[in-house]
Design an enzyme around this catalytic site. Structure first.
Site, PDB file in Angstrom:
ATOM      1  N   THR A  92       0.939  -1.222   0.021  1.00  0.00           N
ATOM      2  CA  THR A  92       0.092  -0.030  -0.239  1.00  0.00           C
ATOM      3  C   THR A  92       0.834   1.339  -0.044  1.00  0.00           C
ATOM      4  OG1 THR A  92      -0.205   0.001   2.480  1.00  0.00           O
ATOM      5  CG2 THR A  92      -1.806  -1.325   1.216  1.00  0.00           C
ATOM      6  N   TYR A  93       0.387   2.479  -0.014  1.00  0.00           N
ATOM      7  CA  TYR A  93       0.942   3.727  -0.014  1.00  0.00           C
ATOM      8  C   TYR A  93       2.296   3.932   0.839  1.00  0.00           C
ATOM      9  CZ  TYR A  93       1.295   8.689  -0.114  1.00  0.00           C
ATOM     10  OH  TYR A  93       1.945  10.112  -0.511  1.00  0.00           O
ATOM     11  N   PRO A  94       3.356   4.199   0.295  1.00  0.00           N
ATOM     12  CA  PRO A  94       4.502   4.199   1.000  1.00  0.00           C
ATOM     13  C   PRO A  94       4.860   5.469   2.202  1.00  0.00           C
ATOM     14  CG  PRO A  94       5.061   4.706  -1.111  1.00  0.00           C
ATOM     15  CD  PRO A  94       3.613   4.628  -1.050  1.00  0.00           C
ATOM     16  N   ARG A  95       4.314   6.671   1.616  1.00  0.00           N
ATOM     17  CA  ARG A  95       4.805   7.684   2.633  1.00  0.00           C
ATOM     18  C   ARG A  95       3.733   7.945   3.549  1.00  0.00           C
ATOM     19  NH1 ARG A  95       6.652   8.391  -2.755  1.00  0.00           N
ATOM     20  NH2 ARG A  95       8.476   9.478  -2.950  1.00  0.00           N
ATOM     21  N   HIS A 147      -3.179   8.600   6.005  1.00  0.00           N
ATOM     22  CA  HIS A 147      -2.919   7.282   5.159  1.00  0.00           C
ATOM     23  C   HIS A 147      -2.841   6.025   6.235  1.00  0.00           C
ATOM     24  CE1 HIS A 147      -2.270   9.094   1.139  1.00  0.00           C
ATOM     25  NE2 HIS A 147      -1.413  10.039   1.804  1.00  0.00           N
TER      26      HIS A 147
END
Length: 484
Positions: A92-95, A147
């Site tokens: 999933t989204y890294p940042r 996130h």
């Protein structure tokens, strides 16, 4: 009962100096008293059942820290790798700065675990013992920020098609996700206090009752051997023998990229003022999940710090800059002040213009100071325009080279040739021994062989082979030192 208890002396304050006992005879006096009167009594005995829940899924900074400690990976490499996995739809989204998961994603657990069981036999075994109906503390909508935590997706991964770095990062993320479906780690923590001649001795033991989620991290089973005998308060014991340990105080460990990143996130640990510490504890620290790695890279790129193996050390240039900086910029306290002002603005009680005015005042003061500052530093200079050379790291090759401050390929550039190779953290400044006008530059041929050519090409076509990172010419192997 002949059971033995290994204890540590709680050193009396009156013989300590800055938390250390400097005079060994003071400890030896205590030792002699114990030998003369060895009778002691257990003044306190407690057994407490402890429960340790699974580690939360990774935020970016936690992943960078773990990967740095386990594999010596740079924070930037971890970010780039997890970005690559994200683009391949494997994670999933890294940042993300969050370690929690939305509750509506709990239903995806069975599908994701089934996907992970195909990675290899080890993961298959781990998932067979996992319970997809077990809901850890990770699923919490109230803790979600922009996130959620980084976790694997349900897309099937062919582990053999990943690079070594991608494999390691993907397995770290996946293992942490699997841990959410293992029971808690449960153990008994035992604390004992013994009074002997009015001196207090302490001991702590741990007995594992259920290894739980630590099983998947191959936890040290020797923890079970750290068992204290069953005792009771007021039991009588006797002193048997002692061991005095001598040591030398050591400076704090050097930061690595991973530990510096952790320090940036937990910056409150580096301030003493309670009010400042409280503010910094409630903010995300210096930088964000997405920018901390690039901040460290920029410090390296600007030659403020350098690498000594895995350690980060200040350069002479960095130390010189630090000396001339205003004091308020050398501590994290200013971050707390700004964060406090920004929080007030967000709440509607702060004055935006007043805050911006303060920033403009600081910037103007800093610019004013720079006009009178002088750096006492030995920096290499460009042989063409005599401007300062600074080290940079190539994003493509990860190699260091030196670039002139005035360098540009533009027509009106003051310096079009000011790029030089690096050797032992110094620029290679070697005159062409043929034309005596140009400088030798490192190149790579079509068949990936390194050679050196004169940058006065095409007027000069002098070429040399490479020998240990320098042009292979027995009459011209010394680098010309062009320093201030």
């Amino acid at each position: 009962n002949k059971d033995e208890i290994q204890t540590k002396l709680k050193v009396p304050d009156e013989i300590k100096e800055n938390d250390y006992v400097i005079d060994k005879t003071l400890i030896e006096d205590i030792e002699n008293k114990l030998k003369k009167n060895p009778l002691a009594i257990i003044s306190d005995y407690t057994v407490e059942k402890k429960t340790e829940y699974p580690l939360l899924p990774y935020s970016l900074s936690e992943l960078q820290l773990v990967a740095g400690k386990k594999y010596n990976y740079e924070p930037k490499l971890v970010l780039d790798t997890v970005q690559s996995l994200y683009e391949k739809k494997l994670t999933t989204y890294p940042r993300s700065d969050c370690s929690y998961l939305p509750e509506n994603q709990f239903d995806n657990a069975t599908e994701i675990l089934n996907t992970l069981s195909n990675i290899d036999d080890n993961f298959k075994t781990l998932i067979q013992e996992a319970n997809p109906k077990l809901k850890s503390k990770a699923w919490n909508d109230k803790k979600i920020t922009a996130h959620h935590a980084i976790i694997p997706t349900a897309k099937q991964c062919d582990i053999n098609n990943l690079s070594e770095t991608e494999k390691n990062i993907y397995k770290l993320i996946s293992t942490c996700y699997i841990a959410q479906f293992y029971p808690a780690h449960i153990y008994n923590k035992t604390d004992i206090k013994i009074n002997c001649n009015d001196y207090i001795f302490t001991a702590t033991g741990k007995t594992i009752l259920d290894l739980g989620w630590k099983k998947i991290y191959k936890a040290n089973h020797n923890d079970e051997e750290n068992i204290l005998p069953i005792c009771h308060k007021d039991d009588k014991v006797i002193f048997i023998n002692s061991n005095i340990t001598e040591g030398i105080t050591k400076p704090p460990k050097r930061f690595t990229p991973a530990t510096l990143l952790e320090a940036m996130k937990k910056i409150d640990k580096f301030v003493k003022a309670p009010e400042v510490k409280a503010i910094l504890k409630n903010v995300s620290g210096i930088g964000t999940e997405a920018t901390r790695a690039s901040i460290i890279e920029k410090l390296l790129d600007k030659n403020f710090i350098a690498k000594d193996k895995q350690n980060l050390i200040p350069t002479k240039y960095g130390e010189s800059i630090y000396k001339i900086l205003p004091h308020f910029l050398k501590t994290p306290d200013i971050t707390a002040i700004w964060e406090n002002e920004l929080s007030k603005i967000a709440e509607g009680t702060g004055d935006v213009q007043k805050f911006l005015g303060g920033q403009i005042k600081i910037i103007n003061e800093a610019i004013k100071q720079t006009k009178t500052l002088k750096l006492d530093i030995d920096m290499p200079k460009c042989p063409y325009c005599h401007s300062i050379l600074r080290p940079v790291i190539s994003k493509k090759t990860n190699l260091k080279y030196w670039i002139c401050k005035n360098f540009s390929t533009a027509e009106d550039s003051k310096c079009k040739k000011g790029i030089f190779s690096d050797k032992d953290d110094k620029p290679v400044l070697i005159h062409c021994n043929k034309c005596r006008k140009g400088y030798m530059k490192k190149n790579i041929s079509k068949d990936n062989k390194i050679f050196w050519g004169c940058d006065n090409y095409p007027k000069c076509k002098n070429i040399m082979s490479d020998k240990n990172g320098l042009p292979n010419n027995s009459t011209n192997t010394k680098r010309k030192k062009l320093f201030k």
